[in-house]
Design a protein around this motif. Structure first.
Motif, PDB file in Angstrom:
ATOM      1  N   ASN A   1       0.828  -1.207   0.000  1.00 47.45           N
ATOM      2  CA  ASN A   1       0.000   0.000   0.000  1.00 47.45           C
ATOM      3  C   ASN A   1       0.862   1.256   0.000  1.00 47.45           C
ATOM      4  O   ASN A   1       0.562   2.238  -0.682  1.00 47.45           O
ATOM      5  CB  ASN A   1      -0.931   0.004   1.209  1.00 47.45           C
ATOM      6  CG  ASN A   1      -2.061  -0.995   1.081  1.00 47.45           C
ATOM      7  OD1 ASN A   1      -2.441  -1.358  -0.037  1.00 47.45           O
ATOM      8  ND2 ASN A   1      -2.613  -1.446   2.183  1.00 47.45           N
ATOM      9  N   GLU A   2       1.949   1.211   0.776  1.00 49.16           N
ATOM     10  CA  GLU A   2       2.854   2.363   0.833  1.00 49.16           C
ATOM     11  C   GLU A   2       3.526   2.577  -0.520  1.00 49.16           C
ATOM     12  O   GLU A   2       3.657   3.717  -0.990  1.00 49.16           O
ATOM     13  CB  GLU A   2       3.902   2.133   1.924  1.00 49.16           C
ATOM     14  CG  GLU A   2       4.762   3.342   2.221  1.00 49.16           C
ATOM     15  CD  GLU A   2       3.971   4.521   2.751  1.00 49.16           C
ATOM     16  OE1 GLU A   2       4.385   5.665   2.487  1.00 49.16           O
ATOM     17  OE2 GLU A   2       2.941   4.291   3.412  1.00 49.16           O
TER      18      GLU A   2
ATOM     19  N   LYS B   1       1.045   4.089  -2.918  1.00 52.62           N
ATOM     20  CA  LYS B   1       0.873   5.519  -2.665  1.00 52.62           C
ATOM     21  C   LYS B   1       2.031   6.319  -3.255  1.00 52.62           C
ATOM     22  O   LYS B   1       1.829   7.399  -3.832  1.00 52.62           O
ATOM     23  CB  LYS B   1       0.767   5.781  -1.158  1.00 52.62           C
ATOM     24  CG  LYS B   1      -0.528   5.306  -0.529  1.00 52.62           C
ATOM     25  CD  LYS B   1      -0.529   5.552   0.976  1.00 52.62           C
ATOM     26  CE  LYS B   1      -1.810   5.040   1.621  1.00 52.62           C
ATOM     27  NZ  LYS B   1      -1.805   5.222   3.096  1.00 52.62           N
TER      28      LYS B   1
END
Length: 316
Positions: free
Chosen positions: A190-191, A194
């Motif tokens: 997820n990081e 992003k």
């Protein structure tokens, strides 16, 4: 069981199971505890409490093997001060032997070879220790250490029950570790996603303004002052316009990528033929220039899909 009946119905009720079989009721209770979303240390502590109550024991500890599998480290405890008992070598003591040999062990504390540990356990009033290896599949994850301040009677039924509970604990611990590992990997993904989205937004924003400005200025130069340029100057203007157009197209592709990643999917019946026919009409100037003909669109099927996603595939 009466085999002459067409079917047998028994209500699944823990209270009725407890009245028929206290041992099965204990398995129910421990299984329910181990499946709760609480912290594993808290869950194992509560499970220990259930086991101690059922077997009328005085203390319990759960040790887990460390990564190099040299030592057992205290993870949960109940009914005893754990000071001085926080770590056990895999090569010493009842707990180490139970893990090393994958065996259930029950012995008097006085038979333990480590006199310092004998003193610690005797000081706490313990006379008997039972060690249950926590095994799932072919892996030993740790040991459940149980203590009693008086002698106790064991039979195969009790030993089997403790072995099954040890297996339940091991499965729960293993699943908790897998879930934690998966959650960490998901957080990393997820990081990274992003970061990629932020990078794409930044590139799109930083490129679009200069590219649009370059295209507009060059186009104005060509329109206003084209008559004063020689053939080479006009060729340079066309080359700059083409390059600026390519930059703007690249920005648009980045924006489409971002939209594809973030836009919600809406599944519906989509006529692939209609989608392709629409894209053919959109690109008709380029197709005519390259003398490309698209045939057979009327034979394409309808599918359940996201219309924008299908359109984006064929447009690309």
């Amino acid at each position: 069981m009466e085999l002459d009946k067409k079917y047998i119905t028994v209500e699944v009720n823990q209270a009725s199971v407890k009245s028929r079989s206290p041992a099965m009721s204990l398995l129910f209770e421990v299984s329910d505890l181990l499946s709760t979303p609480l912290e594993m240390q808290q869950v194992l502590g509560q499970s220990l409490s259930k086991v101690l109550e059922f077997f009328e024991l005085d203390s319990g500890r759960v040790y887990l093997l460390d990564k190099d599998e040299r030592n057992l480290r205290l993870f949960a405890h109940h009914g005893i001060n754990p000071e001085g008992l926080e770590q056990v070598s895999i090569h010493t003591g009842f707990s180490g032997k139970a893990a090393r040999t994958r065996s259930f062990i029950a012995q008097h504390v006085s038979d333990l070879g480590d006199q310092e540990r004998v003193h610690l356990l005797k000081e706490r009033g313990l006379e008997v220790v039972m060690c249950v290896p926590l095994i799932t599949g072919d892996k030993v994850l740790g040991v459940m250490n149980l203590g009693a301040k008086k002698g106790l009677t064991l039979d195969h039924e009790k030993i089997d029950l403790l072995t099954i509970i040890g297996n339940q604990m091991a499965v729960a611990i293993d699943n908790a570790r897998l879930y934690k590992d998966l959650a960490e990997k998901l957080a990393t993904l997820n990081e990274q996603q992003k970061m990629i989205t932020f990078f794409a937004y930044s590139i799109s924003h930083d490129l679009k303004g200069p590219a649009a400005g370059l295209y507009a200025l060059t186009n104005r130069l060509k329109e206003k002052h084209g008559s004063g340029l020689d053939a080479k100057g006009m060729e340079h203007c066309d080359l700059i316009l083409k390059t600026a157009r390519q930059m703007l197209d690249l920005v648009e592709m980045i924006n489409l990528y971002i939209a594809a990643k973030e836009a919600p999917i809406h599944v519906e019946e989509v006529s692939v033929g209609e989608v392709v026919a629409g894209i053919v009409a959109e690109f008709s100037p380029q197709l005519d220039e390259r003398r490309i003909r698209v045939l057979g669109t009327e034979r394409l099927p309808s599918v359940m899909a996201d219309r924008m996603g299908v359109t984006r595939i064929f447009r690309n």
